[in-house]
Structure formats: structure tokens, C-alpha cells
Write a protein that holds these residues in place. Structure first.
Motif, PDB file in Angstrom:
ATOM      1  N   MET A 174       0.850  -1.204   0.000  1.00  0.00           N
ATOM      2  CA  MET A 174       0.000   0.000   0.000  1.00  0.00           C
ATOM      3  C   MET A 174       0.875   1.240   0.000  1.00  0.00           C
ATOM      4  N   ARG A 175       0.555   2.168  -0.871  1.00  0.00           N
ATOM      5  CA  ARG A 175       1.260   3.450  -0.848  1.00  0.00           C
ATOM      6  C   ARG A 175       0.712   4.281   0.308  1.00  0.00           C
ATOM      7  N   ASN A 176       1.441   5.310   0.684  1.00  0.00           N
ATOM      8  CA  ASN A 176       0.999   6.242   1.733  1.00  0.00           C
ATOM      9  C   ASN A 176       1.078   5.679   3.143  1.00  0.00           C
ATOM     10  N   HIS A 177       1.556   4.452   3.306  1.00  0.00           N
ATOM     11  CA  HIS A 177       1.634   3.966   4.684  1.00  0.00           C
ATOM     12  C   HIS A 177       3.000   4.312   5.265  1.00  0.00           C
ATOM     13  N   GLN A 178       3.008   4.316   6.566  1.00  0.00           N
ATOM     14  CA  GLN A 178       4.236   4.613   7.299  1.00  0.00           C
ATOM     15  C   GLN A 178       4.292   3.628   8.457  1.00  0.00           C
ATOM     16  N   ILE A 179       5.478   3.100   8.736  1.00  0.00           N
ATOM     17  CA  ILE A 179       5.632   2.276   9.943  1.00  0.00           C
ATOM     18  C   ILE A 179       6.427   3.110  10.941  1.00  0.00           C
ATOM     19  N   THR A 180       5.850   3.272  12.114  1.00  0.00           N
ATOM     20  CA  THR A 180       6.518   4.106  13.119  1.00  0.00           C
ATOM     21  C   THR A 180       6.437   3.408  14.480  1.00  0.00           C
ATOM     22  N   ARG A 181       7.176   3.926  15.426  1.00  0.00           N
ATOM     23  CA  ARG A 181       7.111   3.324  16.767  1.00  0.00           C
ATOM     24  C   ARG A 181       5.798   3.716  17.440  1.00  0.00           C
ATOM     25  N   LEU A 182       5.274   2.797  18.222  1.00  0.00           N
ATOM     26  CA  LEU A 182       4.063   3.111  19.000  1.00  0.00           C
ATOM     27  C   LEU A 182       4.323   4.324  19.893  1.00  0.00           C
ATOM     28  N   ALA A 183       5.571   4.491  20.328  1.00  0.00           N
ATOM     29  CA  ALA A 183       5.927   5.648  21.177  1.00  0.00           C
ATOM     30  C   ALA A 183       5.630   6.974  20.478  1.00  0.00           C
ATOM     31  N   ASP A 184       5.654   6.952  19.125  1.00  0.00           N
ATOM     32  CA  ASP A 184       5.343   8.182  18.382  1.00  0.00           C
ATOM     33  C   ASP A 184       3.841   8.415  18.282  1.00  0.00           C
ATOM     34  N   ARG A 185       3.039   7.382  18.631  1.00  0.00           N
ATOM     35  CA  ARG A 185       1.581   7.496  18.589  1.00  0.00           C
ATOM     36  C   ARG A 185       0.986   6.990  19.905  1.00  0.00           C
ATOM     37  N   PRO A 186       1.320   7.660  21.032  1.00  0.00           N
ATOM     38  CA  PRO A 186       0.836   7.169  22.328  1.00  0.00           C
ATOM     39  C   PRO A 186      -0.687   7.094  22.402  1.00  0.00           C
ATOM     40  N   ASP A 187      -1.365   7.868  21.552  1.00  0.00           N
ATOM     41  CA  ASP A 187      -2.829   7.819  21.504  1.00  0.00           C
ATOM     42  C   ASP A 187      -3.332   6.446  21.052  1.00  0.00           C
ATOM     43  N   ALA A 188      -2.445   5.632  20.443  1.00  0.00           N
ATOM     44  CA  ALA A 188      -2.872   4.338  19.881  1.00  0.00           C
ATOM     45  C   ALA A 188      -2.690   3.170  20.854  1.00  0.00           C
ATOM     46  N   VAL A 189      -2.145   3.421  22.043  1.00  0.00           N
ATOM     47  CA  VAL A 189      -1.909   2.305  22.979  1.00  0.00           C
ATOM     48  C   VAL A 189      -3.222   1.558  23.258  1.00  0.00           C
ATOM     49  N   ASP A 190      -4.301   2.280  23.490  1.00  0.00           N
ATOM     50  CA  ASP A 190      -5.575   1.621  23.817  1.00  0.00           C
ATOM     51  C   ASP A 190      -6.107   0.781  22.660  1.00  0.00           C
ATOM     52  N   ILE A 191      -6.022   1.301  21.447  1.00  0.00           N
ATOM     53  CA  ILE A 191      -6.572   0.571  20.298  1.00  0.00           C
ATOM     54  C   ILE A 191      -5.733  -0.680  20.000  1.00  0.00           C
ATOM     55  N   VAL A 192      -4.407  -0.540  20.100  1.00  0.00           N
ATOM     56  CA  VAL A 192      -3.535  -1.696  19.854  1.00  0.00           C
ATOM     57  C   VAL A 192      -3.788  -2.769  20.920  1.00  0.00           C
ATOM     58  N   ALA A 193      -3.965  -2.349  22.153  1.00  0.00           N
ATOM     59  CA  ALA A 193      -4.259  -3.306  23.238  1.00  0.00           C
ATOM     60  C   ALA A 193      -5.594  -4.014  22.971  1.00  0.00           C
ATOM     61  N   ARG A 194      -6.579  -3.270  22.489  1.00  0.00           N
ATOM     62  CA  ARG A 194      -7.880  -3.889  22.208  1.00  0.00           C
ATOM     63  C   ARG A 194      -7.767  -4.919  21.084  1.00  0.00           C
ATOM     64  N   TRP A 195      -7.031  -4.591  20.016  1.00  0.00           N
ATOM     65  CA  TRP A 195      -6.835  -5.565  18.931  1.00  0.00           C
ATOM     66  C   TRP A 195      -6.204  -6.833  19.486  1.00  0.00           C
ATOM     67  N   ASP A 196      -5.138  -6.651  20.258  1.00  0.00           N
ATOM     68  CA  ASP A 196      -4.396  -7.797  20.795  1.00  0.00           C
ATOM     69  C   ASP A 196      -5.300  -8.645  21.674  1.00  0.00           C
ATOM     70  N   PHE A 197      -6.051  -7.974  22.543  1.00  0.00           N
ATOM     71  CA  PHE A 197      -6.954  -8.691  23.440  1.00  0.00           C
ATOM     72  C   PHE A 197      -8.014  -9.449  22.632  1.00  0.00           C
ATOM     73  N   GLU A 198      -8.595  -8.783  21.626  1.00  0.00           N
ATOM     74  CA  GLU A 198      -9.665  -9.436  20.870  1.00  0.00           C
ATOM     75  C   GLU A 198      -9.144 -10.598  20.036  1.00  0.00           C
ATOM     76  N   GLU A 199      -7.904 -10.521  19.571  1.00  0.00           N
ATOM     77  CA  GLU A 199      -7.347 -11.598  18.743  1.00  0.00           C
ATOM     78  C   GLU A 199      -6.788 -12.739  19.595  1.00  0.00           C
ATOM     79  N   TRP A 200      -6.100 -12.377  20.693  1.00  0.00           N
ATOM     80  CA  TRP A 200      -5.359 -13.417  21.427  1.00  0.00           C
ATOM     81  C   TRP A 200      -5.655 -13.452  22.922  1.00  0.00           C
ATOM     82  N   GLY A 201      -6.487 -12.527  23.405  1.00  0.00           N
ATOM     83  CA  GLY A 201      -6.679 -12.405  24.850  1.00  0.00           C
ATOM     84  C   GLY A 201      -7.383 -13.609  25.462  1.00  0.00           C
ATOM     85  N   THR A 202      -7.076 -13.857  26.716  1.00  0.00           N
ATOM     86  CA  THR A 202      -7.778 -14.902  27.459  1.00  0.00           C
ATOM     87  C   THR A 202      -8.217 -14.288  28.784  1.00  0.00           C
ATOM     88  N   GLY A 203      -9.206 -14.896  29.384  1.00  0.00           N
ATOM     89  CA  GLY A 203      -9.647 -14.424  30.695  1.00  0.00           C
ATOM     90  C   GLY A 203     -10.634 -13.278  30.570  1.00  0.00           C
TER      91      GLY A 203
END
Ligand SMILES: CC(C)(COP(=O)(O)OP(=O)(O)OC[C@H]1O[C@@H](n2cnc3c(N)ncnc32)[C@H](O)[C@@H]1OP(=O)(O)O)[C@@H](O)C(=O)NCCC(=O)NCCS
Length: 168
Positions: free
Chosen positions: A1-30
Motif C-alpha cells: 500500500m502506498r501512503n503507509h508509514q511504519i513508526t514506533r508506538l511511542a510516536d503514537r501514544p494515543d494508539a496504545v488503547d486501540i492496539v491493546a484492544r486488537w491484541d486482546f480481541e485476537e489473542w486475549g484470554t480471561g
């Protein structure tokens, strides 16, 4: 895909919650209220400026669309055959509506490059057998082990990184 950028999560601290939700929904237990918070804290710790651990995100038009991390080991209770392997690619995830546009491959490449820049000759991951063949094998990952982990047979794969290839 053009226009994409890969950056550190530290550069997008606003995304910590969304990334955690993806991880939990895909692999979370409990239960969600415990597990989601534990996952959120883990990603807050992985929002580093580089090194290990470090979480990365894929950004398209300022929207965070996926994530992958470089970690010391990706198994909390590793089978003996994997105990000494380091470091690992962890939690490659692209939000469903952005899949099949190359973001997954771009995230994997970014983590490979980060490990290579840290002079690691190999990177490891574990996944299911279908994803191993369809997603990782075409990117040069090879199956090295198939241990049982958390009640399932998983595929452990390695990628030989450019740092070692250049010296052989
Ligand atoms: C795996 C994943 C990250 C791929 O992201 P993506 O952005 O679609 O990846 P890319 O666009 O770079 O490559 C997609 C290719 O991998 C293939 N692929 C990926 N996962 C696959 C799977 N489980 N089964 C079959 N094919 C798969 C796609 O069919 C596609 O192949 P094509 O280009 O020949 O059509 C995404 O599907 C995802 O987030 N899945 C849920 C989480 C997951 O399984 N993560 C990996 C486990 S460690």
C-alpha cells in the motif's frame, strides 16, 4: 500500500488503547476487565524509543491500522526447545478492513530491520500452520520447530537476517 508509514508506538501514544484492544480481541484470554488492562499496560511498556521491547504501528493517512512488536521472547511459559531463542516478532495484526494491502508484510519487514540493526542474526515467531505457510513462508521465514504450546501445536519459524547473510 502506498501512503503507509511504519513508526514506533511511542510516536503514537494515543494508539496504545486501540492496539491493546486488537491484541486482546485476537489473542486475549480471561475476563475482559482484567485481561484488557494487563494488555494495555504491556503495550504502554513496549512503547519505547527502540531496542527490545519495542512496538511498531502501521499508519495510513494518520490512522493507526496495524501493529507488530520486537520482544525478547513471545511465550510466557516457553517449551524447552524454544527457551534459548531470541528475539521474537510478536503480535502482527492489521485491522480487518485494511488487510491484503501489504501492511502486514510492511510491519514484519520493519521488525526484521529493527532486529537486524541491533545485530541479531535471527528473528523468531510462533504462529498457526496456515498463517505460517500463507503469510510468513513467502517472506522467507522457515519452520524450525512444532512444539505444543498452551494446548495447541504451533509452528515456530525463524528468519535469517541480513546482518548474518552479509558475512557469509
Ligand atoms: C496476518 C495479517 C497480519 C496479514 O495482514 P495483511 O495486511 O493482510 O498482510 P499482507 O497484505 O501483507 O499480506 C496478505 C497475504 O497473506 C495472506 N494471509 C495472511 N494470513 C493468512 C491466513 N491466516 N490464511 C491465509 N492467508 C493469509 C493473505 O491471503 C495475503 O496473500 P495474497 O497477497 O496472496 O492475497 C492479518 O491477516 C491479521 O491481522 N490477521 C489476524 C492476526 C494474525 O493472524 N496475525 C498473525 C499471527 S502471528
Amino acid at each position: 500500500m502506498r501512503n503507509h508509514q511504519i513508526t514506533r508506538l511511542a510516536d503514537r501514544p494515543d494508539a496504545v488503547d486501540i492496539v491493546a484492544r486488537w491484541d486482546f480481541e485476537e489473542w486475549g484470554t480471561g475476563p475482559e476487565e482484567v485481561s484488557l488492562e494487563v494488555t494495555r499496560r504491556r503495550f504502554a511498556c513496549w512503547a519505547t524509543d527502540g531496542g527490545i521491547p519495542c512496538a511498531y504501528v502501521a499508519v495510513v493517512d494518520d490512522e493507526v491500522c496495524g501493529s507488530a512488536s520486537l520482544v525478547d521472547h513471545d511465550m510466557s511459559d516457553p517449551p524447552e526447545s524454544t527457551e534459548d531463542l531470541r528475539p521474537w516478532l510478536s503480535g502482527v495484526y492489521v485491522k480487518p478492513e485494511r488487510r491484503k494491502t501489504g501492511l502486514g508484510a510492511a510491519l514484519v519487514e520493519a521488525v526484521e530491520k529493527a532486529a537486524s540493526n541491533l545485530h541479531h542474526p535471527r528473528l523468531y515467531l510462533y504462529t498457526g500452520p496456515v498463517t505460517a505457510v500463507k503469510f510468513y513462508a513467502p517472506m522467507g521465514w522457515e519452520k524450525i520447530l512444532s512444539p505444543r504450546y498452551e494446548g495447541k501445536e504451533v509452528v515456530v519459524m525463524q528468519k535469517v537476517l541480513a546482518v548474518e547473510k552479509a558475512s557469509t
